[in-house]
Design an enzyme around this catalytic site. Structure first.
Site, PDB file in Angstrom:
ATOM      1  N   HIS A   1      -8.060  -5.589   0.173  1.00  0.00           N
ATOM      2  CA  HIS A   1      -6.677  -4.563   0.030  1.00  0.00           C
ATOM      3  C   HIS A   1      -5.325  -5.196   0.693  1.00  0.00           C
ATOM      4  O   HIS A   1      -4.113  -5.216   0.469  1.00  0.00           O
ATOM      5  CB  HIS A   1      -6.832  -3.278   0.033  1.00  0.00           C
ATOM      6  CG  HIS A   1      -5.517  -2.247   0.108  1.00  0.00           C
ATOM      7  ND1 HIS A   1      -5.015  -2.210  -1.174  1.00  0.00           N
ATOM      8  CD2 HIS A   1      -5.110  -1.628   0.608  1.00  0.00           C
ATOM      9  CE1 HIS A   1      -4.058  -1.477  -1.154  1.00  0.00           C
ATOM     10  NE2 HIS A   1      -3.958  -1.074   0.184  1.00  0.00           N
TER      11      HIS A   1
ATOM     12  N   ASP B   1      -9.899  -6.943  -3.933  1.00  0.00           N
ATOM     13  CA  ASP B   1      -9.302  -5.512  -4.025  1.00  0.00           C
ATOM     14  C   ASP B   1      -9.783  -5.105  -5.292  1.00  0.00           C
ATOM     15  O   ASP B   1      -8.957  -5.445  -6.377  1.00  0.00           O
ATOM     16  CB  ASP B   1      -7.743  -5.648  -3.892  1.00  0.00           C
ATOM     17  CG  ASP B   1      -7.299  -4.076  -3.747  1.00  0.00           C
ATOM     18  OD1 ASP B   1      -8.037  -3.230  -4.115  1.00  0.00           O
ATOM     19  OD2 ASP B   1      -6.038  -3.752  -3.452  1.00  0.00           O
TER      20      ASP B   1
ATOM     21  N   SER C   1       0.720  -1.137  -0.041  1.00  0.00           N
ATOM     22  CA  SER C   1       0.044  -0.085   0.179  1.00  0.00           C
ATOM     23  C   SER C   1       0.884   1.487   0.113  1.00  0.00           C
ATOM     24  O   SER C   1       1.393   1.452  -0.953  1.00  0.00           O
ATOM     25  CB  SER C   1      -1.071   0.030   1.293  1.00  0.00           C
ATOM     26  OG  SER C   1      -2.094   0.818   0.935  1.00  0.00           O
TER      27      SER C   1
END
Length: 141
Positions: A119, A92, A41
């Protein structure tokens, strides 16, 4: 990472060059030579510039639905020879597929989609995440 979560802001990481220098310093302080960088991320803001500037210093990289992939052109990614495992969860629907669109230009990449995961696929399905990660690590020289 500096400036994220509860960590205080740091001017050093306000620029791309500063983020590359930060990771370089971390690797030096830890005595790491040719590490494998796992980048989920928001850490993509650090890992991707490092990969493009100094990817030859990495044994491999594992971007996990990272942010910032659209900041670079396909031609920039095509210059990188670092072995790469692109990972994201099958649930995701935004960052994972978006990152893949850019990262697929890396010449030495594999893709692993973690089933039943969003995610944060490493939290949602740690068994399959680690299976993919360990398989990639075993293939590195």
């Amino acid at each position: 990472m500096p400036g994220y979560g509860d960590s205080p802001p740091a001017e050093m990481v306000d620029t791309v060059q500063g983020r590359v220098a930060f990771l370089d310093r971390v690797f030096q302080e830890l005595g790491m030579r040719r590490p494998v960088l796992v980048s989920p991320s928001m850490s993509g803001r650090f890992a991707l510039p490092f990969l493009l500037a100094q990817g030859d210093r990495l044994a491999g990289i594992v971007p996990v639905a990272p942010v910032g992939t659209k900041d670079y052109a396909a031609e920039q990614y095509q210059q990188v020879q670092t072995p790469t495992l692109i990972l994201y969860g099958d649930r995701d629907k935004s960052l994972g597929p978006q990152a893949l669109q850019s990262l697929r230009h890396l010449p030495r990449h594999r893709v692993a989609v973690v089933p039943n995961a969003g995610h944060a696929c490493y939290l949602d399905n740690p068994e399959d995440f680690h299976r993919a990660l360990l398989g990639f690590l075993r293939q590195l020289k």
